[in-house]
Design an enzyme around this catalytic site. Structure first.
Site, PDB file in Angstrom:
ATOM      1  N   GLY B 319      10.986  13.078  53.747  1.00 51.42           N
ATOM      2  CA  GLY B 319      11.519  14.518  52.827  1.00 51.42           C
ATOM      3  C   GLY B 319      12.820  14.679  53.584  1.00 51.42           C
ATOM      4  O   GLY B 319      13.586  13.744  54.070  1.00 51.42           O
ATOM      5  N   SER B 320      13.025  16.098  53.719  1.00 51.28           N
ATOM      6  CA  SER B 320      14.462  16.358  54.070  1.00 51.28           C
ATOM      7  C   SER B 320      14.672  16.105  55.585  1.00 51.28           C
ATOM      8  O   SER B 320      15.995  15.969  56.044  1.00 51.28           O
ATOM      9  CB  SER B 320      14.500  17.787  54.181  1.00 51.28           C
ATOM     10  OG  SER B 320      14.347  18.545  52.808  1.00 51.28           O
ATOM     11  N   THR B 321      13.731  15.513  56.427  1.00 47.81           N
ATOM     12  CA  THR B 321      14.132  15.145  57.756  1.00 47.81           C
ATOM     13  C   THR B 321      14.608  13.847  57.815  1.00 47.81           C
ATOM     14  O   THR B 321      15.178  13.641  58.675  1.00 47.81           O
ATOM     15  CB  THR B 321      12.725  15.009  58.739  1.00 47.81           C
ATOM     16  OG1 THR B 321      12.036  13.861  58.034  1.00 47.81           O
ATOM     17  CG2 THR B 321      11.842  16.069  58.630  1.00 47.81           C
ATOM     18  N   PHE B 322      15.115  13.364  56.652  1.00 49.69           N
ATOM     19  CA  PHE B 322      15.618  11.972  56.391  1.00 49.69           C
ATOM     20  C   PHE B 322      17.144  12.393  56.157  1.00 49.69           C
ATOM     21  O   PHE B 322      17.967  11.484  56.154  1.00 49.69           O
ATOM     22  CB  PHE B 322      15.131  11.227  55.165  1.00 49.69           C
ATOM     23  CG  PHE B 322      15.526   9.766  55.244  1.00 49.69           C
ATOM     24  CD1 PHE B 322      15.049   8.924  56.243  1.00 49.69           C
ATOM     25  CD2 PHE B 322      16.279   9.328  54.032  1.00 49.69           C
ATOM     26  CE1 PHE B 322      15.797   7.654  55.957  1.00 49.69           C
ATOM     27  CE2 PHE B 322      16.555   7.844  53.853  1.00 49.69           C
ATOM     28  CZ  PHE B 322      16.395   7.149  54.972  1.00 49.69           C
TER      29      PHE B 322
END
Lengths: 383, 619
Positions: B319-322
């Site tokens: 998700g957004s941690t990427f």
């Protein structure tokens, strides 16, 4: 013949002190040394302790020694008169043990008496010696050639042998028969008759084997091939040979026998006591012990040779032979040279009744020695 | 008369001498035989006597311990009194076991196991009847020893895990060896020996096991030991010190609460893993004596998968941690500059598809810092589209994503970062749309929490640290403890700083996406990034109807993710956190991350000092 001796021959009841002086104290010393060896071996067998074997054994030996000297004081002619009654008692005991004896290891051979277990067959051997000696006392060389004269003593041998076989105790029966044979031989049995007898036995052996008890056959089979069953019957022999062999020339040292102390040796305080000694003192120690035993045997033979009456001679011969057979069978047994049987090493093995029986024999032997010169004619009339 | 007497005596004398001769000859024969046995064969019998008396036995080496970084035992040995049976010392195994059962009752399955062990091992090898005997049992066994031939009471060791479920997945567990193990090493046939089956117990098996010693015992005829003759000590297993902080580990697990979640805390400077928690967990000591069928079924049928170490074996879309990786790959490819703005109207149309931003109204114009701070999807759609999947994948690999990491644990999964090549090899075209969804960490991406923590550590330190769990073996410190041992990422510090700044804003900017993660510690700040990943597609229709993920059944709710490091200005610790089906990362994961990082920093003396200094009123 000195005056003193002449007097002694005539005197049928010479005094007590004189008799004591005539006891062979050297021979007694040899017996004490043997008992000392027994003490050491039993001390070791108990793991380095006088309890429970050595101390008791010494007490018994002291008692036996006293009994021996006491019997030595009894006139040999009186003992000769008791020979047949004693024989009768012996046979009666054998019959008794068959009827009510204790069954041990598949055989009836014990009688409980005075807190000890007695084997009447041991006593029987002594009685048989006395009876045969009494019978042959009057036998001349000529009479020994007479077959009919030999029939009663032959029966006197066969009756107890048969009873012992019936217990069944093959080993003791054979020893008893050999003892009888020895007396026949000493009395002047013709060699060819002996040869004939031996031949007959050789023929009979396979037949007899067929009628043996299973445990006896097993014992013989194990003897022929002890490694076949290392944890069964052959285990004892193997462990005994390991103990002997590992002793080497000088032995492992007193109380250092691993086979004995770690209980690999079976019945070490009784039948296998020789092994305990041999393991700790090696070939040197075991030869010394055998030498001592041999000297005691030959000492008995010397008493026989020095005796001036046939009864005494034959009794001494029989008792020495009996002692020798104990020694030989026991040592041959622990070396695995003959099948295992419950034969103790006299005066060394732990056991009360055996000690008493053996010392009884030595008492009679000593009486022969003390009374070696008494007038005790060979003619029938004098008996 | 005297004449006759003389002749008879002569005959007797002759025969007596003959008999005496025979007796002497017989005794001589015995003497000769004795010579043969005692001298000629003496050597052989001496050897046999030694064989009789000496029994050689192997002694089990004590298994090495596992220690945490402070030296606290996390896998140790405890004395264990047990009853053993030496089958060769009893004539009747069945009868002996019957007698034993009367003292210490044996269940049927125990008895079956014992009989199997007896058949499997050589008869002089002791077989364990019962472990963990009480004093009372021991006394009763000793008193009844005559009825129990071949049974001995022996003290051995058993494995203990003082932290139990807290460290179960890292430390692993031991179990009795199987037949194949025993064939490889006879030491394993010894009673009480256990083999590592999972975790560090398995990885370090060779170090921990040690080598068996031998003892020569004098035994008597029934096999009882009389004394010890000789002893060759084996080599005890080596102690292994882990990088784990056991206390911190407990705290982390505490913060995970009831969630099905996992968290990894790493030292950004050297990759040391300080905590690796997975919830729910299991009791590792249950494997020591064999797990019951019911217990096994309960574990394997549990959808929260207590036996799985989710930190290394759980795969999640990041998700957004990427987004940091996407940003950095854009900067590296110069497809975007930190200051260049992208307009977010709430969606991006590409071809015939419309890609939504999480914020319906859109974010307006955003630069890179703003894109990260707001976690704007459109911004990263655009960066990904411009940069291309291959460059993003290459950057992901540099951050330890989708590649095999050097973590020691067994059963780790590599994760997956898609490439065009892979998709084409599968017989499909690679669509730009695939690149676009990868830009926000969705699509084919599958990563482990450990790799996300590694990513955070590498962003913070700029060094390609590898996560690892071994600090020292015995007294030998393992390489990798010093930061300078790790190679630089080779990324311009300027680029990294843009991303770090964005992550700072996520947490500390009042308009960031994760204000709940802001540390309450004065003087120390955390940088982080949230992530929420749907586990199933949400249709346009559902969105219009006012879709709320928290109303879904648990297993359909999105996963909540968080990656972070702290302190912001002097990075020391990185963490990653995945709360399965926890809904939004900002709500479910951020507070937990904050609590964990607070504990981490509070345990660090340097950080504590800073907090104390910052707390003082300025003079």
């Amino acid at each position: 013949m000195s005056l003193l001796e002449r007097r002694l021959i005539r005197d049928t009841s010479f005094d007590f002190t004189a008799k004591l002086l005539r006891v062979s104290w050297l021979y007694t010393l040899l017996l004490c040394i043997l008992a000392g060896v027994g003490y050491a071996a039993l001390y070791s067998a108990a793991g380095g302790s006088p309890e429970p074997y050595a101390a008791k054994q010494t007490l018994r030996f002291a008692f036996g020694l006293g009994m021996m000297v006491a019997i030595a004081m009894i006139d040999i002619r009186f003992i000769a008169r008791l020979a047949w009654p004693a024989y009768a008692v012996g046979v009666a005991l054998l019959v008794l043990v068959l009827r009510m004896g204790h069954v041990g290891k598949g055989a009836q051979r014990w009688i409980e008496l005075g807190g000890m277990q007695w084997q009447p067959s041991e006593l029987m051997k002594l009685c048989l010696i006395l009876a045969l000696a009494a019978w042959f006392h009057k036998a001349s060389w000529e009479r020994m050639g007479n077959l009919l004269f030999l029939v009663p003593p032959a029966l006197a041998v066969l009756v107890p042998v048969g009873l012992i076989l019936k217990q069944p105790n093959l080993g003791t029966a054979l020893i008893t028969a050999m003892l009888g044979g020895t007396l026949f031989l000493g009395a002047g049995l013709r060699w060819w008759k002996l040869a004939l007898l031996v031949a007959a036995i050789v023929v009979a052996v396979p037949v007899a084997y067929h009628h043996l008890h299973d445990y006896q056959r097993a014992r013989i089979d194990t003897f022929l091939n002890p490694e076949s069953d290392p944890l069964g019957a052959g285990y004892n022999i193997i462990q005994s040979k390991i103990a002997l062999g590992s002793g080497g020339v000088w032995g492992k040292g007193f109380l250092q026998g691993t086979q004995a102390h770690l209980n690999f040796l079976p019945e070490k305080q009784t039948d296998f006591i020789f092994t305990v000694w041999a393991e700790e003192f090696g070939l040197v120690g075991s030869l010394a012990l055998m030498g001592l035993l041999g000297v005691i045997v030959l000492g008995g033979m010397a008493i026989a040779l020095r005796c001036r009456n046939q009864f005494g001679r034959l009794v001494a011969l029989g008792i020495s032979m009996n002692f020798f057979l104990y020694v030989f069978v026991n040592i041959a047994m622990v070396m695995g040279a003959i099948p295992v049987g419950g034969v103790p090493l006299p005066l060394v093995s732990h056991g009360g009744s055996a000690m008493i029986t053996v010392m009884l024999g030595f008492g009679v032997l000593m009486s022969v020695h003390v009374h070696r010169d008494v007038e005790f004619g060979n003619s029938q009339d004098e008996l | 008369m005297p004449k006759r007497e003389g002749r008879d005596r002569f005959i007797f004398t002759r025969r007596a001498l003959l008999i005496a001769g025979a007796q002497v000859a017989a005794l001589g024969g015995l003497a000769a035989r004795l010579y043969q046995v005692q001298v000629i064969e003496g050597e052989r019998y001496a050897t046999l006597a030694e064989t009789n008396r000496i029994s050689a036995r192997l002694i089990a080496p004590p298994r090495g311990r596992l220690l945490d970084r402070a030296g606290v035992v996390v896998a140790g040995n405890r004395l264990n009194w047990r009853a053993l049976l030496v089958a060769e010392q009893t004539d009747n195994v069945g009868a002996t076991l019957d007698n034993f059962s009367r003292i210490v009752p044996l269940a049927d399955h125990e008895r079956a196991r014992i009989e199997r062990d007896i058949r499997r091992h050589r008869r002089f090898i002791p077989v364990t009847l019962r472990e963990f005997l009480t004093w009372e049992d021991m006394a009763r066994i000793e008193v009844n020893a005559p009825d129990l031939p071949g049974i001995l009471v022996d003290v051995g060791t058993t494995r203990v895990y003082p932290f139990g479920p807290t460290l179960a997945h890292v430390v692993g567990y031991v179990a009795p060896p199987n037949e194949r193990d025993v064939a490889d090493d006879p030491t394993l046939a010894l009673p009480g020996i256990r083999v590592g089956r999972s975790g560090m117990e398995k990885v370090d098996e060779a170090l921990l096991r040690g080598r068996a010693g031998a003892v020569q015992l004098e035994v008597n005829a029934v096999g009882r030991v009389i004394r010890e003759l000789d002893r060759q000590e084996g080599t005890p297993g080596q102690d292994v010190t882990l990088t784990i902080d056991a206390t911190l580990q407990s705290q982390v697990l505490g913060h995970l609460g009831e969630e099905s979640a996992s968290a990894v805390v790493m030292d950004v400077r050297n990759g040391e893993v300080l905590a690796m928690s997975t919830n729910p967990s299991f009791d590792p000591s249950l494997f020591n004596s064999g797990v019951s069928q019911a217990q096994w079924v309960e574990w394997t049928s549990n959808r929260r998968a207590p036996l799985i170490n989710k930190a290394v074996a759980g795969l999640y879309a990041p998700g957004s941690t990427f987004k940091m990786v996407v940003a950095l790959s854009g900067l590296e490819a110069k497809s975007i500059s930190p200051t260049e703005t992208v307009f977010c109207p709430g969606y991006l149309d590409f071809g015939d598809r419309r890609f939504h931003c999480w914020k319906r109204g859109g974010h307006g114009h955003l630069d890179m810092r703003g894109g990260l701070k707001n976690s704007c999807d459109v911004y990263f759609y655009e960066v990904a589209r411009r940069t291309g999947m291959d460059r993003i994948a290459a950057m992901a690999k540099r951050f330890g994503l989708g590649v095999k990491l050097d973590i020691e644990l067994p059963g780790t999964r590599t994760g997956f970062v898609p490439t065009r090549e892979w998709r084409i090899a599968q017989g499909h075209p690679w669509n730009i749309g695939d690149t676009i969804v990868s830009g926000i960490g969705q699509g084919y991406l599958q990563l482990t929490p450990l790799s996300l923590a590694t990513m955070a550590a590498r962003i913070a330190s700029g060094r390609a640290v590898q996560p690892h769990l071994t600090r020292s073996i015995g007294a030998a410190t393992q390489p990798g403890a010093k930061p300078e041992e790790w190679p630089s990422m080779g990324l311009p510090e300027r680029s990294l700083q843009v991303v770090r700044d964005g992550m700072w804003a996520v947490v500390n900017d009042p308009h960031g996406t994760a204000p709940l993660a802001k540390l309450a510690l004065p003087g120390v700040q955390m940088a982080g990034k949230t992530g929420s990943v749907q586990v199933r597609n949400v249709s346009r229709e559902q969105r219009d109807r006012g879709y709320k993920s928290e109303n879904l059944p648990w297993e359909f709710r999105p996963h909540a993710l968080f990656v972070a490091y702290a302190p912001y200005d002097a990075p020391r610790y990185a963490l990653s956190l995945v709360v399965e089906h926890g809904n939004a990362g900002a709500e479910a994961a951020a507070p937990i991350a904050r609590a964990i990082m607070t504990d981490v920093l509070t345990r660090d003396p340097a950080a504590r000092l800073r907090v104390a200094d910052a707390g003082k009123p300025k003079s």
